[in-house]
Design a protein around this motif. Structure first.
Motif, PDB file in Angstrom:
ATOM      1  N   SER A  94      -3.696  -5.715  -6.288  1.00  0.00           N
ATOM      2  CA  SER A  94      -2.607  -5.202  -5.503  1.00  0.00           C
ATOM      3  C   SER A  94      -1.410  -5.258  -6.342  1.00  0.00           C
ATOM      4  O   SER A  94      -0.499  -4.637  -5.952  1.00  0.00           O
ATOM      5  CB  SER A  94      -2.236  -5.969  -4.189  1.00  0.00           C
ATOM      6  OG  SER A  94      -3.598  -6.075  -3.272  1.00  0.00           O
ATOM      7  N   TRP A  96       3.999  -3.036  -1.001  1.00  0.00           N
ATOM      8  CA  TRP A  96       2.685  -2.611  -1.315  1.00  0.00           C
ATOM      9  C   TRP A  96       1.638  -3.773  -1.884  1.00  0.00           C
ATOM     10  O   TRP A  96       0.585  -3.650  -1.981  1.00  0.00           O
ATOM     11  CB  TRP A  96       2.650  -1.634  -2.081  1.00  0.00           C
ATOM     12  CG  TRP A  96       2.943  -0.087  -1.626  1.00  0.00           C
ATOM     13  CD1 TRP A  96       4.298   0.405  -1.956  1.00  0.00           C
ATOM     14  CD2 TRP A  96       2.399   0.572  -0.481  1.00  0.00           C
ATOM     15  NE1 TRP A  96       4.305   1.675  -0.955  1.00  0.00           N
ATOM     16  CE2 TRP A  96       2.943   1.665  -0.280  1.00  0.00           C
ATOM     17  CE3 TRP A  96       1.147   0.375   0.080  1.00  0.00           C
ATOM     18  CZ2 TRP A  96       2.786   2.836   0.548  1.00  0.00           C
ATOM     19  CZ3 TRP A  96       0.720   1.265   0.978  1.00  0.00           C
ATOM     20  CH2 TRP A  96       1.479   2.692   1.375  1.00  0.00           C
ATOM     21  N   LEU A 153      -8.259  -0.300   0.606  1.00  0.00           N
ATOM     22  CA  LEU A 153      -7.386  -0.435  -0.476  1.00  0.00           C
ATOM     23  C   LEU A 153      -7.461   1.145  -1.042  1.00  0.00           C
ATOM     24  O   LEU A 153      -6.183   1.515  -1.547  1.00  0.00           O
ATOM     25  CB  LEU A 153      -8.095  -1.283  -1.564  1.00  0.00           C
ATOM     26  CG  LEU A 153      -7.301  -2.626  -1.777  1.00  0.00           C
ATOM     27  CD1 LEU A 153      -7.694  -3.513  -0.591  1.00  0.00           C
ATOM     28  CD2 LEU A 153      -8.001  -3.372  -3.306  1.00  0.00           C
ATOM     29  N   LEU A 187      -4.789   2.958   1.150  1.00  0.00           N
ATOM     30  CA  LEU A 187      -3.265   2.620   0.872  1.00  0.00           C
ATOM     31  C   LEU A 187      -2.878   2.819  -0.544  1.00  0.00           C
ATOM     32  O   LEU A 187      -1.857   3.259  -0.729  1.00  0.00           O
ATOM     33  CB  LEU A 187      -3.129   1.034   0.901  1.00  0.00           C
ATOM     34  CG  LEU A 187      -3.581   0.831   2.634  1.00  0.00           C
ATOM     35  CD1 LEU A 187      -3.380  -1.007   2.610  1.00  0.00           C
ATOM     36  CD2 LEU A 187      -2.483   1.268   3.362  1.00  0.00           C
ATOM     37  N   TRP A 188      -3.807   2.975  -1.637  1.00  0.00           N
ATOM     38  CA  TRP A 188      -3.432   3.645  -2.788  1.00  0.00           C
ATOM     39  C   TRP A 188      -2.958   4.981  -2.761  1.00  0.00           C
ATOM     40  O   TRP A 188      -2.077   5.255  -3.491  1.00  0.00           O
ATOM     41  CB  TRP A 188      -4.590   3.165  -3.766  1.00  0.00           C
ATOM     42  CG  TRP A 188      -4.272   3.444  -5.232  1.00  0.00           C
ATOM     43  CD1 TRP A 188      -3.968   2.353  -6.190  1.00  0.00           C
ATOM     44  CD2 TRP A 188      -4.195   4.350  -6.049  1.00  0.00           C
ATOM     45  NE1 TRP A 188      -3.541   2.757  -7.421  1.00  0.00           N
ATOM     46  CE2 TRP A 188      -3.739   4.171  -7.186  1.00  0.00           C
ATOM     47  CE3 TRP A 188      -4.154   5.790  -5.791  1.00  0.00           C
ATOM     48  CZ2 TRP A 188      -3.547   5.055  -8.478  1.00  0.00           C
ATOM     49  CZ3 TRP A 188      -4.201   6.971  -6.734  1.00  0.00           C
ATOM     50  CH2 TRP A 188      -3.702   6.455  -8.114  1.00  0.00           C
ATOM     51  N   THR A 205      -1.383  -4.950   0.115  1.00  0.00           N
ATOM     52  CA  THR A 205      -2.149  -4.167   0.250  1.00  0.00           C
ATOM     53  C   THR A 205      -3.794  -5.071   0.287  1.00  0.00           C
ATOM     54  O   THR A 205      -4.678  -4.942   1.088  1.00  0.00           O
ATOM     55  CB  THR A 205      -2.368  -3.077  -0.829  1.00  0.00           C
ATOM     56  OG1 THR A 205      -1.498  -2.406  -0.542  1.00  0.00           O
ATOM     57  CG2 THR A 205      -3.817  -2.430  -0.591  1.00  0.00           C
TER      58      THR A 205
END
Length: 552
Positions: free
Chosen positions: A307, A317, A111, A114-115, A320
């Motif tokens: 998410s 997204w 997370l 990806l953030w 996620t």
């Protein structure tokens, strides 16, 4: 409405509606489950129940045979194998925490990365550290609530996390003077506050046994209801057709809106039911455990909630959290497989028979909640279902049988049922290394033969005699059977100030005189019963209780 806007509105709505509704439905279903089970317990079996050898005549027949000698009481002492088994219990607790911790760390890492990718900015160590710490909360929350062996352990886990959180916040503030404490606190609450509050509604100990299953079903239904309205309103032509059909049927706007919600809920609820059945089948095949189902529910719900904010960057997204959850599952599965592969079990796996005074109610439930977390790391537990633990020991497949109307099939009606369920006794560990609770459901006229059979098949007996008095006729029968068929070195009696000690001593002495000639206790030169006194069971109590109970 574009897809991104729709997702950022629909997902929070589904979560906010599903979690409270799941808590209410769980309480209602558990109440119905308890009422139905208690009614069946109080009823008589419709078929032949027992042979004379196993019937109520056992006590009088044994008394007629007679046996001399005196039965003395003694404090409990540790058995020879206790050290190995206690070490196994402690080790598995740490191994489970480490495996889940690494899996949760992998989730947080996914997370965080990806953030940061979605934010599309330069790498910042402070941002990385802060995001990782925030996204670690789901696994810390789950470990403290589920895996911890007591309230003090839970407080230690959560307390340690918040100390780390404050340290990370200070680190970030020193590196970024433009940030404020309020901004960091807001981000943490935005990422974790809603999930924490919602989970506390259905993960409470009184509804935890069925909460994750109910949540799965409700989420599917609510999703269908929300999407049905979105789908109907997405096309003017379709909406006009629906309104025209409603006018023909005499439905107003409100009734039509309710009908659309109901139809959408019902359609997706069918999918949810098939998902529950799939979970039940995997649980029967020991591909899942009750604890892993609860852990998965916690991580998946947090994944969805955490998410939602990323969906503002782009609609894709929103997956996620699902990606993080999949990584979490893979790491957890590999971790437990490795842990089981390297574990050497020098001591045998014991099966414990747990007997108790049903009238203890909540006291029995609190003790079982703590005791089972320790014992189930080294062996299985067998018990006769009673009103005190009905909602604490319900298994996923048993709950699904109840919802499907097949719960009565789990009851023991005759010797054939008893033989079948005894043969199916589950003594193998789940994928996470924990053993299961084997619960026997009995009618009023079949519990005695069941108890005797369970006593003859077990490796150890723990009988909770707190609150025992002359009113507990069932416990008196069980005491007689224990003296008759179980080696007293494998039996431990739990007592406290509420136990009527003089009556217990008189009862045991009276029953001792009546044990049969084939009883394993007839060979004892100095027969003794082992007592373990505990006023308020705690983790410290378990550390003393298990060595006294384990081993022989």
């Amino acid at each position: 409405m574009d897809l991104t806007t729709g997702l950022t509105g629909i997902l929070p709505l589904i979560v906010l509606v599903s979690a409270p509704l799941s808590a209410v439905v769980s309480v209602l279903l558990l109440w119905l489950y308890r009422r139905s089970t208690q009614r069946s317990m109080g009823a008589k079996a419709t078929a032949r129940t027992a042979s004379p050898r196993m019937s109520d005549t056992d006590g009088s027949a044994a008394a007629a045979r007679g046996s001399g000698g005196e039965l003395a009481a003694a404090p409990a002492e540790a058995h020879a194998n206790a050290t190995e088994l206690l070490r196994r219990a402690a080790n598995w607790g740490w191994k489970a925490s480490i495996v889940y911790g690494l899996a949760g760390l992998s989730y947080a890492l996914i997370l965080t990365l990806l953030w940061m990718a979605a934010a599309d900015g330069p790498f910042s160590l402070g941002r990385f550290v802060w995001l990782m710490t925030c996204y670690l909360w789901p696994i810390v929350f789950a470990l403290g609530l589920i895996v911890a062996a007591g309230r003090s352990t839970t407080s230690s886990i959560w307390g340690s996390y918040f100390v780390m959180l404050i340290a990370c916040a200070l680190f970030v503030l020193l590196r970024n003077p433009g940030l404020t404490v309020g901004e960091l606190a807001y981000f943490w609450l935005f990422a974790n506050g809603a999930g924490t509050v919602l989970l506390l509604l259905f993960i409470h100990r009184r509804v935890r046994a069925v909460g994750p299953l109910v949540l799965t079903f409700i989420v599917a239904g609510v999703t269908g209801a929300v999407l049905a309205v979105q789908f109907a309103g997405g096309s003017d032509a379709l909406l006009r057709s629906i309104v025209a059909a409603g006018d023909t049927a005499g439905l107003g706007a409100t009734s039509l809106l309710v009908l659309i919600h109901v139809l959408g809920f019902a359609t997706f609820a069918i999918l949810g039911w098939h998902l529950l059945r799939w979970i039940g089948r995997r649980y029967r095949r020991k591909a899942l455990s009750d604890e892993s189902i609860t852990m998965d529910s916690v991580m998946l719900l947090f994944g969805v909630v955490q998410s939602i904010t990323l969906a503002f960057e782009a609609w894709h997204w929103v997956f996620t959290g699902l990606v993080g959850f999949i990584v979490y599952k893979i790491i957890a599965a590999l971790g437990f497989r490795l842990a089981l592969a390297v574990t050497r079990q020098a001591a045998p796996t014991p099966n414990l028979l747990l007997l108790r005074v049903f009238a203890l109610g909540a006291r029995s439930e609190r003790f079982f909640h703590l005791f089972s977390k320790w014992w189930r790391r080294v062996g299985s537990i067998s018990l006769i279902a009673g009103p005190d633990l009905l909602t604490s020991t319900v298994e996923p497949h048993a709950f699904l049988d109840f919802v499907s109307g097949r719960h009565k099939r789990r009851f023991i009606h005759d010797e054939n049922d008893l033989e079948r369920q005894s043969a199916d006794l589950d003594r193998m560990p789940d994928p996470d290394g924990r053993y299961r609770v084997n619960e026997f459901f009995c009618h009023e006229d079949t519990w005695r033969m069941t108890m005797r059979r369970m006593a003859s098949d077990c490796d150890a007996v723990l009988m909770d005699l707190r609150g025992f008095s002359s009113a507990n006729q069932g416990c008196q029968y069980e005491l007689g059977q224990i003296l008759d068929v179980v080696d007293l070195d494998r039996v431990l009696f739990l007592v406290d100030a509420s136990t009527d000690r003089p009556f217990l001593a008189d009862t045991l002495q009276r029953l001792w005189v009546g044990i049969g000639t084939d009883s394993p206790n007839r060979r004892m030169a100095t027969p003794r019963i082992r007592l373990f006194e505990s006023a308020n069971p705690s983790v410290g109590t378990m550390l003393a209780l298990l060595p006294a109970l384990l081993g022989k």
